[in-house]
Design an enzyme around this catalytic site. Sequence first.
Site, PDB file in Angstrom:
ATOM      1  N   CYS A  29       0.812  -1.226   0.000  1.00  0.00           N
ATOM      2  CA  CYS A  29       0.000   0.000   0.000  1.00  0.00           C
ATOM      3  C   CYS A  29       0.840   1.268   0.000  1.00  0.00           C
ATOM      4  O   CYS A  29       0.350   2.333  -0.357  1.00  0.00           O
ATOM      5  CB  CYS A  29      -0.938   0.013   1.202  1.00  0.00           C
ATOM      6  SG  CYS A  29      -2.173  -1.296   1.169  1.00  0.00           S
ATOM      7  N   HIS A  50      -8.976   3.977  -1.430  1.00  0.00           N
ATOM      8  CA  HIS A  50      -7.573   3.562  -1.322  1.00  0.00           C
ATOM      9  C   HIS A  50      -7.165   2.836  -2.594  1.00  0.00           C
ATOM     10  O   HIS A  50      -7.162   1.601  -2.654  1.00  0.00           O
ATOM     11  CB  HIS A  50      -7.428   2.656  -0.098  1.00  0.00           C
ATOM     12  CG  HIS A  50      -6.052   2.127   0.128  1.00  0.00           C
ATOM     13  ND1 HIS A  50      -4.920   2.705  -0.406  1.00  0.00           N
ATOM     14  CD2 HIS A  50      -5.624   1.044   0.867  1.00  0.00           C
ATOM     15  CE1 HIS A  50      -3.860   2.009  -0.016  1.00  0.00           C
ATOM     16  NE2 HIS A  50      -4.255   1.003   0.748  1.00  0.00           N
ATOM     17  N   CYS A  77       0.303   2.146   6.701  1.00  0.00           N
ATOM     18  CA  CYS A  77       0.604   0.740   6.931  1.00  0.00           C
ATOM     19  C   CYS A  77       0.737   0.029   5.592  1.00  0.00           C
ATOM     20  O   CYS A  77       0.115   0.415   4.600  1.00  0.00           O
ATOM     21  CB  CYS A  77      -0.478   0.091   7.784  1.00  0.00           C
ATOM     22  SG  CYS A  77      -2.148   0.239   7.123  1.00  0.00           S
TER      23      CYS A  77
END
Length: 387
Positions: free
Chosen positions: A91, A343, A373
């Site tokens: 991510c 996201h 994260c």
Amino acid sequence: MPRGEAYIVGAVRSPVGKRGGSLSAVHPADLGAHALRALMERTEVDPEAVEDVVFGCLDTVGPQAGDIARTAWLAAGLPEAVPGVTVDRQCGSSQQAVHFAAQAVMSGTSDLVVAGGVQNMSQIPIAYASRQAGEALGLTEGPYQGSEGWRARYGDAPVNQFHGAEMIARQWDIGREDMERWALRSHERAVRATDEGHFAREIAPYGAFAADEGPRRGTSLEKMAGLDPLVEDGRLTAAVSSQISDASSAMLLASEEAVRTHNLTPRARVHHLSVRAEDPIRMLSAPIPATEHALKRAGMTLDDIDLVEINEAFASVVLAWLQDTGCDPAKVNVNGGAIALGHPLGATGVRLMTTLLHELERTGGRYGLQTMCEGGGQANVTILERL
């Protein structure tokens, strides 16, 4: 030897499309090209002067395969002489792209580097690439299964983001209601920011599509309370999780020499960059030690930071970070986060940094901190100084 400076001279993003929404049918190369083209137009830099393009992207299969950084640059009609490389730090991929670009500039290796990212999750769902590749090769085990060394160290504990987010909620004693209140705040802040035009300068409309599709105007705590948990007896629901999305983002980093040569106006300086890691099973709590490490290295405290962007992969991630750092929630994700805005994996890092930069400019803040994260229990931290 003192380091050189890395300046941000431009940052732009597409609007974020929801799953099956306005960007779902766009080829990822064209989606990435959109942000790149807009960046070059807005900075008015000769694209021939760019020395590399570093793009974040996960699940690089099908239309996202073949080094999407290079493909997107060429799809944008930009010079063939400029190379590109694609980065996967899960991510945090495009935040890491910024780190690599900044490090190239700081070291004197390069003077102008583009960093960015792209992801079309409507076309290629998360982890689709590894599943499809495994099936094609007749493999039944995933990236962690079957490793003797991994099993000796971590046993057969599940390795996935949902398990990690639930572990955090339980270990930090974060209740479902607390997470739902944060999620509602995320939507309310994103809707307000949209209505007040806070995103207008950072978004390059894709045709008629000019605003993020994720924020929900009609949501409420009552509606959230009616959702089933993601796992049996769990505390998390879809309402407190980041949205599956499609988007692209890009920024241009320049050395002091490039600023002089190309008559550029620096908007921010990369004050600090680092990455740390911890428990890969809990996976999503690494922003806590990573932030502590970054502040110590930078000789700063959170009192010095005007704005924070921490990716809302799940509400439990942000609430645990707030609990351990003691940071004032009023300066965290002030325009909403991924729960509301989405996201788009590989694009998120630079999307967050683009929003952080513009909000520092809008409010007159000096320092902004970004962390997120990442798979494997990792977390990047970047501190920007607005100029």
